[in-house]
Design a protein around this motif. Structure first.
Motif, PDB file in Angstrom:
ATOM      1  N   GLY A   7      -5.686  62.650  33.138  1.00 45.67           N
ATOM      2  CA  GLY A   7      -7.033  62.389  32.677  1.00 45.67           C
ATOM      3  C   GLY A   7      -7.100  60.988  32.588  1.00 45.67           C
ATOM      4  O   GLY A   7      -8.166  60.271  32.249  1.00 45.67           O
ATOM      5  N   LEU A   8      -5.968  60.096  31.933  1.00 39.35           N
ATOM      6  CA  LEU A   8      -5.815  58.686  31.469  1.00 39.35           C
ATOM      7  C   LEU A   8      -5.762  57.825  32.572  1.00 39.35           C
ATOM      8  O   LEU A   8      -5.903  56.549  32.399  1.00 39.35           O
ATOM      9  N   ARG A   9      -5.356  58.400  33.915  1.00 32.93           N
ATOM     10  CA  ARG A   9      -4.823  57.545  35.097  1.00 32.93           C
ATOM     11  C   ARG A   9      -6.171  56.824  35.621  1.00 32.93           C
ATOM     12  O   ARG A   9      -7.081  57.407  35.749  1.00 32.93           O
ATOM     13  N   PRO A  10      -6.011  55.267  35.641  1.00 33.09           N
ATOM     14  CA  PRO A  10      -7.026  54.779  36.225  1.00 33.09           C
ATOM     15  C   PRO A  10      -7.369  55.136  37.732  1.00 33.09           C
ATOM     16  O   PRO A  10      -6.405  55.638  38.357  1.00 33.09           O
ATOM     17  N   ALA A  11      -8.350  54.648  38.095  1.00 32.53           N
ATOM     18  CA  ALA A  11      -8.681  54.974  39.586  1.00 32.53           C
ATOM     19  C   ALA A  11      -7.965  54.264  40.397  1.00 32.53           C
ATOM     20  O   ALA A  11      -7.498  54.724  41.641  1.00 32.53           O
ATOM     21  N   SER A  12      -7.485  52.972  40.006  1.00 30.70           N
ATOM     22  CA  SER A  12      -6.712  52.209  41.012  1.00 30.70           C
ATOM     23  C   SER A  12      -5.718  51.091  40.152  1.00 30.70           C
ATOM     24  O   SER A  12      -6.143  51.062  39.033  1.00 30.70           O
TER      25      SER A  12
END
Length: 315
Positions: A146-151
């Motif tokens: 959930g906390l992972r950025p898009a790129s």
């Protein structure tokens, strides 16, 4: 001693009802031991996390590169080994790439247990959300995802980057602890009959994915594996799809279907090639008339042409 044992068994025989409350006490003791084991595992997880923090802090203090999964402050300047020893600040994109690599590596390790039916049978606790450590790992995975950025090009604040970094570290540590516990437990949570079914499923699985076996044997073994695991282990649809792809025998270049398709194609070519020998048979003409009916050239001397002699009609 014999008298004491005799009196004890005599008392048990007259007070057999005591067995029932004793069983309740034994069950309570077992549940208390299980709760204590869960608490010990939780404390062990916290200790591993604390050790990782301490190790990262010591590495940062010595000016060494910090692993992506540890918990130092990535935004703090680190000393570079160079001539001038100039301080360098790691860019946020580089930090995110390192975190993404750690995140993806742990996810790949987890998918090996989720998609490989052989590992699911060998270590069922890794796919059982009822296990405390497995449930803790799944929660840590959900938080990290959930906390992972898009790129890696995403712009994050210092607090957001630290939060994602801590989530990745928790995710990695939780997986390591859950994996060790699953390898320790194996199939100990199943009864004797259930363990026999798991052993049978393991043997059938080797036949189902054996390329040397016939397609019929592979399909039969695959169905038997599904029957043996039914009610024991829950297998995801993705794992079933992967297993079916392994079971499916690849068709070779000379299959019966191709031979059947090639037969009609060869027939028109044969019929088309049939007229080719006809020129060889073309000189064959009816030869029912006697040779005497045809003009016969007479042989002459030298280069002069011979004259034609017509036979006389018979009377």
């Amino acid at each position: 001693m014999e008298e004491v044992l005799g009196s004890f068994f005599a008392w048990i025989g007259s007070n057999w009802w005591v067995v029932f409350p004793a069983m309740g006490v034994i069950g309570w003791v077992g549940s208390a031991w299980e709760r204590g084991a869960r608490l010990r595992h939780k404390r062990r997880l916290e200790m591993i996390h604390a050790k990782a923090e301490l190790k990262s802090a010591q590495a940062a203090a010595r000016g060494k590169a910090v692993p992506a999964a540890s918990l130092p402050s990535f935004t703090a300047p680190t000393a570079t080994v160079g001539a001038a020893d100039a301080p360098a600040r790691e860019t946020q994109a580089t930090q995110l790439e390192r975190l993404f690599a750690t995140h993806d590596a742990v996810t790949a390790r987890w998918l090996e247990y989720e998609l490989d039916v052989a590992k699911i049978i060998a270590f069922p606790a890794m796919s059982d959300g009822r296990q405390p450590l497995t449930a803790a790992f799944l929660r840590a995975k959900r938080v990290a995802d959930g906390l992972r950025p898009a790129s890696a090009k995403a712009k994050l604040t210092k607090e957001q980057l630290t939060e994602y970094r801590n989530a990745v570290a928790d995710f990695e540590v939780a997986f390591d602890v859950a994996e060790r516990d699953a390898r320790r437990l194996r199939d100990s949570g199943f009864s004797e009959v259930e363990r026999k079914r798991l052993d049978t499923a393991k043997k059938l699985l080797t036949v189902a994915i054996d390329e040397a076996a016939t397609p019929a044997e592979r399909q039969l073994a695959y169905r038997r594996v599904r029957e043996e695991l039914d009610g024991l282990i829950s297998i995801s649809d993705e794992a079933v799809e992967v297993l079916e792809n392994k079971v499916m025998l690849e068709l070779g270049p000379t299959t019966a279907a191709q031979q059947t398709d090639a037969a009609p194609a060869a027939h028109p070519s044969a019929s088309a090639a049939a007229p080719e020998p006809e020129p060889l048979r073309a000189p064959a003409r009816p030869s029912t008339t006697p040779p005497a009916q045809w003009p016969v050239p007479s042989r002459g001397n030298g280069d002069a042409p011979g004259r034609v002699i017509h036979p006389k009609p018979q009377r």
